[in-house]
Motif scaffolding. Structure first.
Motif, PDB file in Angstrom:
ATOM      1  N   PHE A 123       0.856  -1.177   0.000  1.00 30.50           N
ATOM      2  CA  PHE A 123       0.000   0.000   0.000  1.00 30.50           C
ATOM      3  C   PHE A 123       0.898   1.235   0.000  1.00 30.50           C
ATOM      4  CE2 PHE A 123      -2.881  -2.895   2.264  1.00 30.50           C
ATOM      5  CZ  PHE A 123      -4.064  -2.626   1.638  1.00 30.50           C
ATOM      6  N   PRO A 124       0.579   2.241  -0.795  1.00 25.31           N
ATOM      7  CA  PRO A 124       1.243   3.507  -0.527  1.00 25.31           C
ATOM      8  C   PRO A 124       0.834   3.918   0.882  1.00 25.31           C
ATOM      9  CG  PRO A 124       0.022   3.609  -2.590  1.00 25.31           C
ATOM     10  CD  PRO A 124      -0.363   2.333  -1.904  1.00 25.31           C
ATOM     11  N   PHE A 127      -2.269   6.024   1.762  1.00 27.08           N
ATOM     12  CA  PHE A 127      -3.587   5.410   1.550  1.00 27.08           C
ATOM     13  C   PHE A 127      -3.955   4.499   2.720  1.00 27.08           C
ATOM     14  CE2 PHE A 127      -2.841   6.890  -2.682  1.00 27.08           C
ATOM     15  CZ  PHE A 127      -4.094   7.077  -3.222  1.00 27.08           C
ATOM     16  N   LEU A 131      -7.077   5.023   5.135  1.00 28.35           N
ATOM     17  CA  LEU A 131      -8.065   3.959   5.326  1.00 28.35           C
ATOM     18  C   LEU A 131      -8.301   3.725   6.810  1.00 28.35           C
ATOM     19  CD1 LEU A 131      -9.733   1.649   3.908  1.00 28.35           C
ATOM     20  CD2 LEU A 131      -7.802   0.174   4.432  1.00 28.35           C
ATOM     21  N   SER A 134     -10.074   6.591   8.438  1.00 27.37           N
ATOM     22  CA  SER A 134     -11.457   6.774   8.015  1.00 27.37           C
ATOM     23  C   SER A 134     -12.426   5.894   8.802  1.00 27.37           C
ATOM     24  CB  SER A 134     -11.596   6.473   6.523  1.00 27.37           C
ATOM     25  OG  SER A 134     -11.554   5.074   6.305  1.00 27.37           O
ATOM     26  N   VAL A 135     -11.934   4.846   9.470  1.00 26.99           N
ATOM     27  CA  VAL A 135     -12.867   3.982  10.192  1.00 26.99           C
ATOM     28  C   VAL A 135     -12.950   4.335  11.673  1.00 26.99           C
ATOM     29  CG1 VAL A 135     -12.720   2.042   8.626  1.00 26.99           C
ATOM     30  CG2 VAL A 135     -11.112   2.200  10.516  1.00 26.99           C
ATOM     31  N   LEU A 221      -8.240  15.535   9.452  1.00 28.51           N
ATOM     32  CA  LEU A 221      -8.367  14.144   9.875  1.00 28.51           C
ATOM     33  C   LEU A 221      -7.410  13.805  11.002  1.00 28.51           C
ATOM     34  CD1 LEU A 221      -8.485  12.592   6.293  1.00 28.51           C
ATOM     35  CD2 LEU A 221     -10.418  12.856   7.845  1.00 28.51           C
TER      36      LEU A 221
ATOM     37  N   VAL B  23      -8.397  -4.767   3.053  1.00 29.27           N
ATOM     38  CA  VAL B  23      -9.197  -3.541   2.994  1.00 29.27           C
ATOM     39  C   VAL B  23     -10.611  -3.813   3.489  1.00 29.27           C
ATOM     40  CG1 VAL B  23     -10.247  -1.863   1.431  1.00 29.27           C
ATOM     41  CG2 VAL B  23      -7.854  -2.495   1.161  1.00 29.27           C
ATOM     42  N   VAL B  26     -10.551  -4.296   7.279  1.00 31.39           N
ATOM     43  CA  VAL B  26     -10.364  -3.066   8.053  1.00 31.39           C
ATOM     44  C   VAL B  26     -11.676  -2.300   8.149  1.00 31.39           C
ATOM     45  CG1 VAL B  26      -9.295  -0.783   8.016  1.00 31.39           C
ATOM     46  CG2 VAL B  26      -7.907  -2.802   7.619  1.00 31.39           C
ATOM     47  N   GLY B 274      -6.429  10.685  -5.918  1.00 33.49           N
ATOM     48  CA  GLY B 274      -6.170  11.177  -4.567  1.00 33.49           C
ATOM     49  C   GLY B 274      -7.287  12.073  -4.082  1.00 33.49           C
ATOM     50  N   THR B 277     -10.291  10.056  -3.317  1.00 35.06           N
ATOM     51  CA  THR B 277     -10.135   9.338  -2.051  1.00 35.06           C
ATOM     52  C   THR B 277     -10.424  10.245  -0.866  1.00 35.06           C
ATOM     53  OG1 THR B 277      -8.396   8.037  -3.086  1.00 35.06           O
ATOM     54  CG2 THR B 277      -8.553   7.920  -0.696  1.00 35.06           C
ATOM     55  N   ILE B 278      -9.812  11.427  -0.870  1.00 32.23           N
ATOM     56  CA  ILE B 278      -9.990  12.337   0.271  1.00 32.23           C
ATOM     57  C   ILE B 278     -11.444  12.768   0.395  1.00 32.23           C
ATOM     58  CG2 ILE B 278      -9.357  14.580   1.211  1.00 32.23           C
ATOM     59  CD1 ILE B 278      -7.134  12.696   1.474  1.00 32.23           C
ATOM     60  N   ILE B 281     -13.342  10.100   1.950  1.00 28.87           N
ATOM     61  CA  ILE B 281     -13.090   9.960   3.385  1.00 28.87           C
ATOM     62  C   ILE B 281     -13.852  11.027   4.163  1.00 28.87           C
ATOM     63  CG2 ILE B 281     -11.309  10.267   5.149  1.00 28.87           C
ATOM     64  CD1 ILE B 281      -9.470   8.645   3.297  1.00 28.87           C
ATOM     65  N   TRP B 282     -13.845  12.242   3.649  1.00 30.76           N
ATOM     66  CA  TRP B 282     -14.609  13.287   4.327  1.00 30.76           C
ATOM     67  C   TRP B 282     -16.084  12.912   4.408  1.00 30.76           C
ATOM     68  CZ3 TRP B 282     -11.695  17.561   1.227  1.00 30.76           C
ATOM     69  CH2 TRP B 282     -10.568  17.961   1.964  1.00 30.76           C
ATOM     70  N   ARG B 284     -17.241   9.838   4.327  1.00 36.91           N
ATOM     71  CA  ARG B 284     -17.361   8.451   4.785  1.00 36.91           C
ATOM     72  C   ARG B 284     -18.039   7.597   3.729  1.00 36.91           C
ATOM     73  NH1 ARG B 284     -16.017   7.818  10.800  1.00 36.91           N
ATOM     74  NH2 ARG B 284     -14.502   9.463  10.659  1.00 36.91           N
ATOM     75  N   TYR B 286     -17.701   4.755   1.974  1.00 37.98           N
ATOM     76  CA  TYR B 286     -16.833   3.578   2.041  1.00 37.98           C
ATOM     77  C   TYR B 286     -16.621   2.828   0.728  1.00 37.98           C
ATOM     78  CZ  TYR B 286     -16.272   4.333   6.936  1.00 37.98           C
ATOM     79  OH  TYR B 286     -15.930   4.895   8.120  1.00 37.98           O
ATOM     80  N   ILE B 289     -13.814   4.615  -0.931  1.00 37.89           N
ATOM     81  CA  ILE B 289     -12.538   4.473  -0.213  1.00 37.89           C
ATOM     82  C   ILE B 289     -11.941   3.096  -0.477  1.00 37.89           C
ATOM     83  CG2 ILE B 289     -11.420   4.484   2.048  1.00 37.89           C
ATOM     84  CD1 ILE B 289     -13.694   6.224   3.076  1.00 37.89           C
ATOM     85  N   THR B 293      -8.392   2.407  -2.533  1.00 39.61           N
ATOM     86  CA  THR B 293      -7.295   1.770  -1.803  1.00 39.61           C
ATOM     87  C   THR B 293      -6.860   0.485  -2.485  1.00 39.61           C
ATOM     88  OG1 THR B 293      -8.343   2.631   0.189  1.00 39.61           O
ATOM     89  CG2 THR B 293      -6.528   1.127   0.490  1.00 39.61           C
ATOM     90  N   THR B 296      -5.028   1.406  -5.840  1.00 40.99           N
ATOM     91  CA  THR B 296      -3.660   1.914  -5.710  1.00 40.99           C
ATOM     92  C   THR B 296      -2.732   0.792  -5.251  1.00 40.99           C
ATOM     93  OG1 THR B 296      -4.320   2.756  -3.572  1.00 40.99           O
ATOM     94  CG2 THR B 296      -4.073   4.360  -5.313  1.00 40.99           C
TER      95      THR B 296
END
Lengths: 284, 334
Positions: A123-124, A127, A131, A134-135, A221, B23, B26, B274, B277-278, B281-282, B284, B286, B289, B293, B296
């Motif tokens: 993973f970069p 990211f 991830l 975000s949870v 964040l 992923v 998580v 990118g 993705t952001i 995330i802001w 949520r 999913y 996201i 992920t 990438t």
């Protein structure tokens, strides 16, 4: 292992000297923030003092809420250094345990651990960090845990390689011959030989952790108000780049200077400590 | 070569599958129902049920996982909760801008790195060497998002030379194809420069070390003795050999490039992966996201596979059986 005594510190090593000055200043700002800072970093200014340009009263100006930028800058050092150091120490601990276990354990364990390391490395990092962030809800502790959890892989590889080479030495065979248990050998005879590698690797990673934290705080964040963070300060100045250039500019300079300090320190320590004197960057 | 390639590809595929699983785990195994992170008390029961369906939250965890993985393998990442359209479409729109940004920034970074390495290597210990090292270290240590903001402040807000963000001007739809391409390039300058400037010193340091090694070799001495002009010795004899390992670096640079692009895209509002993705995330969001992920991660795995492949192709010694991948292969700068 031939480690030159630090007492023989080469006086012409300007890089290391600069590094020591910069990191000491940062550390002093963080530790002595309440004493050094001109006033309370969260004290809201009066209406007239909002977004005031740098002056003799507010050396670095005030932000849109009238808070003194210099006071916030000095207090912001605390979050950056705390996150930088704690997350790197956590990553070092994980990386050293995994690396030593892989280097000393049975072949099967080595393979499994290295596969795990490769997996996390695919993973970069940012990211993976995003991830995980975000949870859950953002907090200082979370940032440190996440940065620690995502920073150990390259350390594990370094430590494993160094362990494999130390393992071949005669004194290890001697220690085994004397009947020391594998754990005793690892703790008393391998680990001391790893210290130079670990110290250099840790120092070189503090800067990266500080930068990642500042980016997360910039995105909202990371560390939340009222805790002061340099990333959060830059976020505040984002929309007022012309009318309040000082709000975003100074925290960025503080970040850069701090990170330069740790990168120089890492390079300087590597020149002094690392037996292999490997070239190139070790940053991740 | 072929069995090796097959094995390597199989490993890569396996790694991507494990990545996707991690992923999923998580997001699903994090404390708390993912639904609760999306809704508040005011969301009605019907809406909650709808979101549950959208998120693929019905059935057991194993069923959910199976459904999700099957979708992923078919390029179906579900529906975005925020944008109410397929995640695959959102991602597809974002891939192009990210590729444009990273490819152009990589080219610029390489140009800067080669120039800097040549200057440093031919003038060791001289002011130019020290100066470049200092500037490089500073650029390397500066937060990328802040550097971007400073560029916006100077070149966009203050001087008014370049646009502050986005990928196209508001009137782009009314332009001809040539003007539109120029408009995109105009928007590309600042993000590309930010990304390349933060990166080039890592590669330059690596190249410089390689050049220093090569310039000390006998064949360089021989070339000089034959009276070949110094410039030709540098470029044809030294630089060419120093650049060879960079082939591998290209593949291994993928994680760094994507990570750097994420930072730059957010600052400049560049509509790439990118930024997607952001924003997800802001909000949520999913499904988005998880998709970005996994993708990438997959790009990174493929990049390192490609690096291995190119390395074998470039270095014939590795094509021999039983030699295995080179030990201690350096990844150079970041």
């Amino acid at each position: 292992m031939a480690v030159e005594p630090v007492g023989s510190l080469n006086r012409t090593d300007g890089g290391l000297r600069t590094a020591l000055v910069l990191t000491t200043v940062g550390l002093a700002a963080a530790l002595l923030a309440p004493v050094l800072a001109p006033g309370d970093p969260s004290a809201l200014g009066e209406a007239g003092a909002r977004l005031a340009a740098p002056s003799s009263v507010h050396w670095l100006g005030t932000d849109p809420l009238g808070r003194d930028v210099l006071a916030r800058l000095i207090h912001g050092a605390r979050v950056s250094l705390l996150v930088g150091w704690v997350s790197v120490l956590a990553a070092m601990l994980c990386g050293t345990v995994v690396g030593m276990a892989a280097g000393l354990g049975p072949r099967r364990l080595d393979r499994a651990l290295m596969a795990l390391t490769d997996l996390f490395m695919s993973f970069p990092r940012i990211f993976l960090v995003l991830l995980l962030v975000s949870v859950s809800s953002p907090s200082l502790l979370l940032i440190m845990v996440v940065l620690g959890l995502t920073g150990w892989m390259s350390v594990a590889r370094l430590v494993r390689a160094e362990t494999l080479s130390l393992k071949q030495r005669d004194y290890i065979a001697a220690a085994r011959g004397l009947g020391l248990t594998p754990l005793q050998v690892a703790w008393r005879h391998i680990l001391p030989g790893l210290w130079p590698t670990i110290i250099v690797a840790a120092t070189l990673r503090v800067g990266g952790a500080i930068l990642t934290e500042s980016f997360l705080s910039y995105l909202g964040l990371g560390v939340q108000e009222p805790t002061v963070s340099w990333g959060g300060m830059i976020q505040m100045g984002r929309g007022i780049l012309l009318d309040g250039w000082w709000v975003a500019t100074f925290p960025g300079i503080a970040l850069a200077v701090t990170v330069i300090g740790y990168n120089l320190l890492g390079d300087g320590l590597r020149r002094r400590l690392d037996p292999r004197r490997q070239g190139g960057g070790q940053h991740d | 070569m072929l069995p090796w390639l097959a094995r390597r590809l199989f490993q890569s595929l396996l790694l991507i599958l494990v990545l996707a699983t991690v992923v999923f785990a998580v997001v699903r195994l994090a404390p708390g129902d993912p639904l609760n992170r999306m809704v508040d008390d005011e969301t009605g029961a019907a809406d909650q049920a709808l979101i549950r369906t959208r998120l693929g939250l019905e059935g057991s965890l194993v069923q959910q996982y199976g459904r999700w993985l099957r979708g992923v393998l078919q390029g179906d990442f579900g529906l975005s909760l925020r944008q109410q359209r397929p995640v695959a479409d959102i991602v597809a729109e974002a891939v192009g801008p990210t590729l444009l940004l990273t490819a152009s920034a990589y080219a610029l970074h390489l140009l800067l790195a080669v120039t800097a390495a040549l200057i440093m290597s031919t003038r060791p210990g001289r002011p130019a060497d020290h100066w470049l090292q200092g500037v490089g270290l500073a650029l390397y240590s500066v937060p990328g998002f802040w550097l971007g903001l400073m560029f916006i402040m100077l070149f966009s807000r203050y001087l008014g030379w370049l646009p502050a963000g986005g990928m196209a001007s508001p009137d782009a739809p009314f332009m001809g194809p040539g003007a539109r391409a120029l408009d995109v390039l105009h928007h590309l300058v600042l993000p590309m420069a930010t990304l390349a400037l933060g990166a080039f010193m890592g590669t330059a340091r690596y190249l410089r070390a390689a050049l220093d090694d090569i310039l000390a070799q006998d064949y360089i001495l021989a070339a000089r003795a034959r009276g070949i002009p110094e410039r030709r010795v540098l470029v044809h004899h030294a630089l060419r050999n120093a650049l060879l390992p960079l082939i591998t670096l290209l593949g291994l640079s993928v994680p760094f490039l994507l990570g750097g692009a994420l930072v730059v895209e957010v600052v400049f509002g560049w509509p790439g992966m990118g930024r997607v993705t952001i924003e997800a995330i802001w909000a949520r969001d999913y499904p988005v996201i998880m998709a970005t992920t996994v993708l990438t991660g997959a790009a990174v795995v493929l990049g390192s596979t490609l690096a291995d492949l190119l390395y074998r192709w470039a270095d014939p010694r590795l094509r021999l059986p039983d030699l295995g991948p080179a030990e201690g292969r350096s990844t150079g700068g970041r």
